[in-house]
Design a protein around this motif. Structure first.
Motif, PDB file in Angstrom:
ATOM      1  N   UNK A 109      69.981  56.194  36.681  1.00 43.15           N
ATOM      2  CA  UNK A 109      69.221  56.523  37.675  1.00 43.15           C
ATOM      3  C   UNK A 109      68.997  58.255  37.555  1.00 43.15           C
ATOM      4  N   UNK A 110      69.684  59.038  37.345  1.00 43.82           N
ATOM      5  CA  UNK A 110      69.391  60.400  37.097  1.00 43.82           C
ATOM      6  C   UNK A 110      68.266  60.529  35.921  1.00 43.82           C
ATOM      7  N   UNK A 111      68.599  59.787  34.651  1.00 44.77           N
ATOM      8  CA  UNK A 111      67.783  60.132  33.629  1.00 44.77           C
ATOM      9  C   UNK A 111      66.164  59.444  33.982  1.00 44.77           C
ATOM     10  N   UNK A 112      66.150  58.422  34.720  1.00 44.46           N
ATOM     11  CA  UNK A 112      64.876  57.807  35.189  1.00 44.46           C
ATOM     12  C   UNK A 112      64.241  58.594  36.199  1.00 44.46           C
ATOM     13  N   UNK A 113      64.777  59.384  37.104  1.00 45.90           N
ATOM     14  CA  UNK A 113      64.246  60.437  37.759  1.00 45.90           C
ATOM     15  C   UNK A 113      63.735  61.494  37.147  1.00 45.90           C
ATOM     16  N   UNK A 114      64.156  62.128  36.296  1.00 50.86           N
ATOM     17  CA  UNK A 114      63.904  63.223  35.435  1.00 50.86           C
ATOM     18  C   UNK A 114      62.651  62.613  34.433  1.00 50.86           C
ATOM     19  N   UNK A 115      62.652  61.518  33.817  1.00 50.81           N
ATOM     20  CA  UNK A 115      61.672  61.065  32.956  1.00 50.81           C
ATOM     21  C   UNK A 115      60.415  60.784  33.693  1.00 50.81           C
ATOM     22  N   UNK A 116      60.608  60.331  35.017  1.00 47.85           N
ATOM     23  CA  UNK A 116      59.500  59.868  35.813  1.00 47.85           C
ATOM     24  C   UNK A 116      58.791  61.267  36.389  1.00 47.85           C
TER      25      UNK A 116
ATOM     26  N   UNK B  70      81.311  51.929  35.155  1.00 48.33           N
ATOM     27  CA  UNK B  70      80.094  51.304  35.406  1.00 48.33           C
ATOM     28  C   UNK B  70      79.441  52.330  36.665  1.00 48.33           C
ATOM     29  N   UNK B  71      79.938  52.990  37.729  1.00 48.17           N
ATOM     30  CA  UNK B  71      79.581  53.913  38.472  1.00 48.17           C
ATOM     31  C   UNK B  71      78.843  54.955  37.826  1.00 48.17           C
ATOM     32  N   UNK B  72      79.493  55.722  36.627  1.00 49.16           N
ATOM     33  CA  UNK B  72      79.029  56.603  36.058  1.00 49.16           C
ATOM     34  C   UNK B  72      77.706  56.134  35.212  1.00 49.16           C
ATOM     35  N   UNK B  73      78.032  55.157  34.487  1.00 51.87           N
ATOM     36  CA  UNK B  73      76.656  54.673  33.902  1.00 51.87           C
ATOM     37  C   UNK B  73      75.552  54.412  34.655  1.00 51.87           C
ATOM     38  N   UNK B  74      75.515  53.846  35.663  1.00 53.84           N
ATOM     39  CA  UNK B  74      74.559  53.554  36.546  1.00 53.84           C
ATOM     40  C   UNK B  74      73.962  54.821  37.243  1.00 53.84           C
ATOM     41  N   UNK B  75      74.719  55.765  37.585  1.00 56.72           N
ATOM     42  CA  UNK B  75      74.349  57.073  38.168  1.00 56.72           C
ATOM     43  C   UNK B  75      73.523  57.706  36.791  1.00 56.72           C
ATOM     44  N   UNK B  76      74.011  57.840  35.646  1.00 54.45           N
ATOM     45  CA  UNK B  76      73.431  58.573  34.504  1.00 54.45           C
ATOM     46  C   UNK B  76      71.996  57.928  34.408  1.00 54.45           C
TER      47      UNK B  76
ATOM     48  N   UNK C  43      67.710  48.113  33.191  1.00 58.88           N
ATOM     49  CA  UNK C  43      68.317  47.492  31.966  1.00 58.88           C
ATOM     50  C   UNK C  43      69.688  48.263  31.831  1.00 58.88           C
ATOM     51  N   UNK C  44      69.740  49.712  31.982  1.00 64.48           N
ATOM     52  CA  UNK C  44      70.781  50.372  31.685  1.00 64.48           C
ATOM     53  C   UNK C  44      71.938  50.151  33.118  1.00 64.48           C
ATOM     54  N   UNK C  45      71.364  50.043  34.213  1.00 65.89           N
ATOM     55  CA  UNK C  45      72.074  49.902  35.607  1.00 65.89           C
ATOM     56  C   UNK C  45      72.686  48.474  35.353  1.00 65.89           C
ATOM     57  N   UNK C  46      71.906  47.435  34.856  1.00 66.58           N
ATOM     58  CA  UNK C  46      72.431  45.928  34.890  1.00 66.58           C
ATOM     59  C   UNK C  46      73.499  45.818  33.898  1.00 66.58           C
TER      60      UNK C  46
END
Length: 94
Positions: free
Chosen positions: A38-45, A30-36, A83-86
């Motif tokens: 967040x990183x993907x959203x940061x790169x996308x934005x 869960x921690x790895x999934x939430x981190x990825x 959605x991915x974090x949830x």
């Protein structure tokens, strides 16, 4: 009789260890999934902001339309990340 009690304690201890190991794996996943996410959203934005800034610099008269589309796209990316974090948090509880 004492041997039977010791064997029962050892089996229950082994089952508790297995449950703990499964829970630990779920927490790590869960921690790895939430981190990825967040990183993907940061790169996308960041890419959206960069593209919007370059577009406005090249065509200042279209700044309003470009800005509106950039905000819409950033909201969609952020929604997908939430959605991915949830989903990662949900897997923690299963």
């Amino acid at each position: 009789m004492l041997d039977l009690a010791i064997t029962a304690l050892q089996e229950s201890s082994a089952a508790a260890d297995i449950d703990t190991a499964k829970n630990t794996g779920a927490l790590i996943g869960a921690g790895i999934g939430a981190g990825l996410a967040a990183i993907g959203a940061g790169i996308g934005i960041g890419g959206i902001g960069s593209g919007a800034t370059q577009g406005i610099a090249r065509q200042p008269e279209a700044a309003g339309e470009i800005r509106g589309l950039a905000i819409l796209l950033a909201g969609l990316v952020e929604g997908a990340a939430l959605f991915a974090i949830l989903l990662a948090a949900l897997f923690k509880f299963i």
